[in-house]
Each structure stands twice: as structure tokens, then as C-alpha cells.
Design an enzyme around this catalytic site. Structure first.
Site, PDB file in Angstrom:
ATOM      1  N   GLN A 230      11.862 -14.767   6.357  1.00  0.00           N
ATOM      2  CA  GLN A 230      10.587 -15.345   5.928  1.00  0.00           C
ATOM      3  C   GLN A 230      10.610 -15.289   4.402  1.00  0.00           C
ATOM      4  O   GLN A 230      10.469 -14.218   3.816  1.00  0.00           O
ATOM      5  CB  GLN A 230       9.414 -14.532   6.489  1.00  0.00           C
TER       6      GLN A 230
ATOM      7  N   ARG B 259       0.812  -1.227   0.000  1.00  0.00           N
ATOM      8  CA  ARG B 259       0.000   0.000   0.000  1.00  0.00           C
ATOM      9  C   ARG B 259       0.839   1.268   0.000  1.00  0.00           C
ATOM     10  O   ARG B 259       0.342   2.352  -0.237  1.00  0.00           O
ATOM     11  CB  ARG B 259      -0.956  -0.022   1.210  1.00  0.00           C
TER      12      ARG B 259
HETATM   13  C1  UD1 Z   1      -2.160  -6.214  11.207  1.00  0.00           C
HETATM   14  C2  UD1 Z   1      -3.129  -7.071  12.035  1.00  0.00           C
HETATM   15  C3  UD1 Z   1      -4.329  -6.244  12.408  1.00  0.00           C
HETATM   16  C4  UD1 Z   1      -3.882  -5.039  13.195  1.00  0.00           C
HETATM   17  C5  UD1 Z   1      -2.841  -4.230  12.415  1.00  0.00           C
HETATM   18  C6  UD1 Z   1      -2.260  -3.159  13.284  1.00  0.00           C
HETATM   19  C7  UD1 Z   1      -2.856  -9.392  11.281  1.00  0.00           C
HETATM   20  C8  UD1 Z   1      -3.426 -10.468  10.464  1.00  0.00           C
HETATM   21  N1  UD1 Z   1      -3.517  -8.241  11.255  1.00  0.00           N
HETATM   22  O1  UD1 Z   1      -2.817  -5.867  10.005  1.00  0.00           O
HETATM   23  O2  UD1 Z   1      -5.244  -6.997  13.197  1.00  0.00           O
HETATM   24  O3  UD1 Z   1      -4.992  -4.220  13.501  1.00  0.00           O
HETATM   25  O4  UD1 Z   1      -1.774  -5.075  11.963  1.00  0.00           O
HETATM   26  O5  UD1 Z   1      -1.279  -2.428  12.634  1.00  0.00           O
HETATM   27  O6  UD1 Z   1      -1.842  -9.591  11.923  1.00  0.00           O
HETATM   28  N2  UD1 Z   1       4.536  -9.019   7.886  1.00  0.00           N
HETATM   29  C9  UD1 Z   1       5.510  -9.981   7.751  1.00  0.00           C
HETATM   30  N3  UD1 Z   1       5.236 -11.092   7.020  1.00  0.00           N
HETATM   31  C10 UD1 Z   1       4.027 -11.314   6.454  1.00  0.00           C
HETATM   32  C11 UD1 Z   1       3.040 -10.319   6.596  1.00  0.00           C
HETATM   33  C12 UD1 Z   1       3.323  -9.190   7.345  1.00  0.00           C
HETATM   34  O7  UD1 Z   1       6.617  -9.845   8.266  1.00  0.00           O
HETATM   35  O8  UD1 Z   1       3.869 -12.354   5.821  1.00  0.00           O
HETATM   36  C13 UD1 Z   1       4.857  -7.808   8.671  1.00  0.00           C
HETATM   37  C14 UD1 Z   1       4.795  -6.552   7.845  1.00  0.00           C
HETATM   38  O9  UD1 Z   1       6.056  -6.238   7.311  1.00  0.00           O
HETATM   39  C15 UD1 Z   1       4.358  -5.512   8.869  1.00  0.00           C
HETATM   40  C16 UD1 Z   1       3.580  -6.308   9.909  1.00  0.00           C
HETATM   41  O10 UD1 Z   1       3.912  -7.659   9.694  1.00  0.00           O
HETATM   42  O11 UD1 Z   1       5.462  -4.888   9.513  1.00  0.00           O
HETATM   43  C17 UD1 Z   1       2.077  -6.116   9.787  1.00  0.00           C
HETATM   44  O12 UD1 Z   1       1.655  -6.481   8.491  1.00  0.00           O
HETATM   45  P1  UD1 Z   1       0.544  -5.643   7.736  1.00  0.00           P
HETATM   46  O13 UD1 Z   1       0.341  -6.252   6.412  1.00  0.00           O
HETATM   47  O14 UD1 Z   1       0.856  -4.193   7.797  1.00  0.00           O
HETATM   48  O15 UD1 Z   1      -0.729  -5.974   8.657  1.00  0.00           O
HETATM   49  P2  UD1 Z   1      -2.055  -5.116   8.774  1.00  0.00           P
HETATM   50  O16 UD1 Z   1      -2.900  -5.338   7.587  1.00  0.00           O
HETATM   51  O17 UD1 Z   1      -1.728  -3.741   9.150  1.00  0.00           O
HETATM   52 CA    CA Z   2       0.181  -2.495   9.317  1.00  0.00          CA
END
Ligand code: UD1
Ligand code: CA
Length: 454
Positions: free
Chosen positions: A72, A15
Site C-alpha cells: 500500500q 502514536r
Molecule cells: C481501527 C478501526 C477501529 C477499531 C480498531 C481496533 C478503522 C477505520 N478503525 O482503528 O474501528 O476499533 O482498529 O484496533 O478501521 N493500516 C494500514 N493502512 C492504512 C491504515 C492502517 O495497513 O492506511 C493498518 C495499520 O498498520 C494497523 C491497522 O491497519 O495494523 C489498524 O490501523 P490503526 O490506525 O491502528 O486503526 P485504529 O485507529 O486502531
Molecule cells: Ca489499532
């Protein structure tokens, strides 16, 4: 109990619409992930575990060796990301604090509260929640009729009713380590092809394990960054936090809203900062200075009682009581000695101006050494570049360089020498000698009344 910390930073941040990994986008001059690491570090004796994936090499370069990295390879969701940290922590940590690398405003204090709450409740899991009007796409916290947390529902999967919930999942969790490693591999695969960390809540509830929620009262702390709009909001919040800290420690800001201070800058007491000032990088500013308006200072060291007025200072040193501006430029390697003065339209690069040197008006001094008390007349230029190489100019103490002088380097002007206005100096001039002309020629010893005065 040993606490392990896992910080998730493997996502691309689609995004953001950027080639740069999201967690490296700078906030107040620093990659945002560094704030999460810094906030968590005081809570653990183990190095924080950073889960990297998209742009892993770039992230490593920016963060350095102070964390343990796990990779990952495929971004299969936040639950899958945490699982990658298992080999690094299992057997070492009895509890695990998990946070996301895109929440740079979180404080150590808040993280500590989440850890504490889990310990006190002897819960499998504690999470941080926030009640906010703007849901920002966060997961919603679903509670039962008894007020207990039942599960987290992601916005994309929420019913209309659930979407109306204003208690949001901030994205900070403390877990019992054994329970976490036991249950992470059992997360369901969601239709999006991801394993959601947030599904742990429902699993714990189903097993009748305790889940406890800590509600933060400060919604700015949990400003997660998903888009560039969020980035700008977080930048503004960070700026206010940094400015408040400096004001509380004795710095005056005429207008904090237009004062931009990066995270690593240091400022002494009773310094006054005027509007439209940007202080960047590793800049240090002493006490009782006047900085701005309309000034940029980057990676520079400014002593006490200095003034920088509507100027740009980069990679330079200003000793106590020196001043610059308006409309001047100190470039890398410039050093102004105590009380030295650079006035209007001056440029100094890779040059030392000794204590008390005066360079009042539109001059260029580069690759030079100017002795204490020397006077550089208006329009003086060190001609340091012959088209191929740079050469040095040395000017002795208390020398007087008349207006409009060209110093063709390499060249040396002696102590207390006087150069007449409009000269082109192509050869060394001895101490206490008067010289002028094009090219400048020695005209004899300096007389009493020559060369003093501005
Ligand atoms: C996530 C939460 C949501 C919360 C929000 C708060 C989940 C499923 N959802 O959503 O409930 O309200 O954060 O900010 O957890 N990342 C990885 N590997 C992955 C996916 C993500 O390392 O496979 C990391 C991303 O780099 C990021 C963090 O995890 O730093 C959060 O991921 P993001 O996609 O931003 O989650 P949100 O949709 O914000
Ligand atoms: Ca986030």
C-alpha cells in the site's frame, strides 16, 4: 469454501512515536505481526496476504517468505489497505478474513468463531466486538432498537452519546469475497483523507445484507496496540499467557509475575524457575533443572538436571547435570559437558569444558578445550589474546591446574599433567608431567599424591 486472510501492517503507528514500524515492535521477543500471522495460518490453505507500506523492506526482512506481500504505497486508510490485497485473492478465495497486525493476542479459536458466524448467518460480513470499560480509542458498535448492528463509528467522529457506547469494534472481519471486492472501491472518502474499512458495515446494512457480530468474552485478546502504554499492557498479558502454558505443562514458577519467558523458549517438566529470571530467544531447557533467581539465559540449550544460579548464559550449551553460578557468565560458544561445574565469578567463552570439569572460582577460560575431569584452580586465566589475534589453549583429561595459573596461548597441557600454583605456562607441558614456576618448567613425572583433590 476457500478462506483468504488479509493482515494489515502498512501503517507507521504514529502514536508509538518510533522509527520502527509499529508491527515490528517486539512482544515477548518476537515482532508483534508474527503473532497475527501465526493465529490466522491454521484457518487457510493460502498464504496470508500481508499489506505493507511504511518500512515495507524492514517488515519483509522480519517476516520472511511465508506470506504474500502486497504494498500500500500511500496509507489511505484500512479500507484502502484491504483493497490492495484484491489481486492476490480475487478468484482464489470465496471468503476473506481481515485482521490488523497490531493485535497480537488474538487466538485462532476466536478468528475461527468469526468465520463460522458469517457462514452460519450467510452474512455479507461478520465482525468481532468486545464490551470493555476502557474504550482505548476503538470504534464503537452502533446497534438499532432491534439489536442489530447498524454501523461502526470511529471515536474521532462519534457524538457524545456514541462515545458512551461500550461495545467496541475489535478489528476482525470475515467477509463474503465477491461482496467485499465489489464494495471496497465504493467506500466514501472520509474528511481525514482515509477510506475506513469499518464503513462496510453501514453499506451492507443499507443494502439489507446481513451483518453479524461475535462478542468475545476475553477483552485481553483484543488488546490492540496503538501506544507504548498498550505495548506494555499486551506484553504483560502475553507473559501471563506464556507462563500459564508452561505451568500447565509441568514447570514450577516461584513467582510468575517476575518470570519473563519469550515466545520461542522451550522448558521441560519439573524444572523450577526462581524469580527475576529472563529466558530469551531460542533457549531450550530440559527437565528437572533449577533456574534462577536473577538469571538471564539467551539462545542456549540446557540439558536435564542442570542448575543456573544468578548467572548469565548466552549462546551456550550445558549438558545434563552441569551447573553454573552464582555470578558467572557463559558466553557464545561455551559448552559444559555432563556434570561440569562452573562456580563463582567464572567466564567461559568459545570453549568446551569436558564432562566433570571443575572450575569453581573466578577463572576465565576462552578459546579452549578442557578434557574430561580436569580441575581448573581458582584464578586461572587463559591468556588467549596477544593484542592482535586469538589463540587456543588445550588442557588434557584430568589435568590439574593450580590456582593463579596463567596459560599463555597457544599452549597445550597434557593429560594428567599438574601445574603448580602461580605458574605462567608459556610452553606445552607433556602428559603426566609436573610443571611450575614463572615461566613454568617441567619438574618430572607426576607422583601418586599430586594433583588429586580439589
Ligand atoms: C481501527 C478501526 C477501529 C477499531 C480498531 C481496533 C478503522 C477505520 N478503525 O482503528 O474501528 O476499533 O482498529 O484496533 O478501521 N493500516 C494500514 N493502512 C492504512 C491504515 C492502517 O495497513 O492506511 C493498518 C495499520 O498498520 C494497523 C491497522 O491497519 O495494523 C489498524 O490501523 P490503526 O490506525 O491502528 O486503526 P485504529 O485507529 O486502531
Ligand atoms: Ca489499532
Amino acid at each position: 469454501m476457500t478462506l483468504g486472510v488479509v493482515i494489515l501492517a502498512a501503517g507507521q503507528g504514529t502514536r508509538m512515536k518510533s522509527a520502527l514500524p509499529k508491527v515490528l515492535h517486539p512482544l515477548a521477543g518476537r515482532p508483534m505481526v508474527l503473532y497475527s500471522i501465526e493465529a490466522a495460518r491454521p484457518l487457510t490453505s493460502l498464504p496470508p496476504v500481508l499489506v505493507v507500506g511504511y518500512g515495507a523492506e524492514e517488515v519483509r526482512r522480519a517476516v520472511g517468505e511465508e506470506v504474500t506481500y502486497v504494498e500500500q504505497r500511500e496509507q489511505l486508510g484500512t479500507g484502502h489497505a484491504v483493497l490492495q490485497a484484491r489481486p492476490a485473492l480475487e478468484g482464489k478465495a470465496s471468503e476473506v478474513l481481515i485482521l490488523y497486525g497490531d493485535m497480537p493476542l488474538l487466538t485462532t479459536e476466536t478468528l475461527r468463531q468469526v468465520v463460522q458466524a458469517r457462514r452460519e448467518a450467510e452474512a455479507a460480513l461478520a465482525l468481532l466486538t468486545v464490551v470493555a470499560e476502557d474504550p482505548r480509542g476503538f470504534g464503537r458498535v452502533v446497534r438499532g432498537s432491534d439489536g442489530n448492528v447498524l454501523r461502526i463509528v470511529e471515536e474521532a467522529d462519534a457524538t457524545e452519546e456514541e462515545r458512551a457506547i461500550r461495545e467496541l469494534n475489535a478489528g476482525v472481519y470475515a467477509c463474503d469475497a465477491a461482496w467485499l471486492w465489489d464494495h471496497l472501491p465504493r467506500l466514501p472518502l472520509r474528511p481525514k483523507g482515509e477510506y475506513y474499512l469499518t464503513d462496510l458495515v453501514e453499506i451492507a446494512v443499507r443494502e439489507e445484507r446481513r451483518v453479524t457480530a461475535v462478542a468475545t468474552s476475553d477483552p485481553t485478546e483484543v488488546l490492540g496496540i496503538n501506544t507504548r502504554v498498550h505495548l506494555a499492557e499486551a506484553e504483560a498479558a502475553m507473559r501471563r499467557r506464556i507462563n500459564r502454558r508452561w505451568m500447565e505443562s509441568g514447570v514450577t514458577m516461584i513467582d510468575p509475575e517476575t518470570t519473563y519467558i519469550e515466545a520461542d523458549v522451550v522448558i521441560g517438566t519439573d524444572t523450577v524457575i526462581w524469580p527475576n529470571t529472563i529466558l530469551r530467544g531460542r533457549t531450550q531447557i530440559g527437565a528437572r533443572c533449577r533456574i534462577g533467581p536473577s538469571t538471564v539465559i539467551e539462545d542456549s540449550v540446557i540439558g536435564n538436571d542442570c542448575r543456573v544460579f544468578a548467572s548469565v548464559v548466552e549462546g551456550a550449551i550445558m549438558e545434563d547435570g552441569s551447573d553454573v553460578g552464582p555470578f558467572s557468565h557463559l558466553r557464545p560458544g561455551a559448552r559444559l559437558g555432563a556434570g561440569a561445574h562452573v562456580g563463582n565469578f567464572g567466564e567461559v567463552k568459545n570453549a568446551v569444558l569436558g564432562p566433570g570439569v571443575k572450575m569453581g572460582h573466578f577463572s576465565y577460560v576462552g578459546d579452549a578445550e578442557v578434557g574430561a575431569g580436569a580441575n581448573i584452580g581458582a584464578g586461572t586465566v587463559t591468556c588467549n589474546f596477544d593484542g592482535r589475534r586469538k589463540h587456543r589453549t588445550i588442557i588434557g583429561e584430568e589435568a590439574f591446574i593450580g590456582s593463579g595459573t596463567m596459560l599463555v596461548a597457544p599452549v597445550r597441557v597434557g593429560r594428567r599433567a599438574v601445574i603448580g600454583a602461580g605458574s605462567v605456562v608459556t610452553r606445552d607441558i607433556p602428559d603426566e608431567t609436573l610443571a611450575y614456576g614463572v615461566p613454568a618448567r617441567e619438574r618430572g613425572p607426576v607422583k601418586e599424591d599430586e594433583g588429586d583433590g580439589p
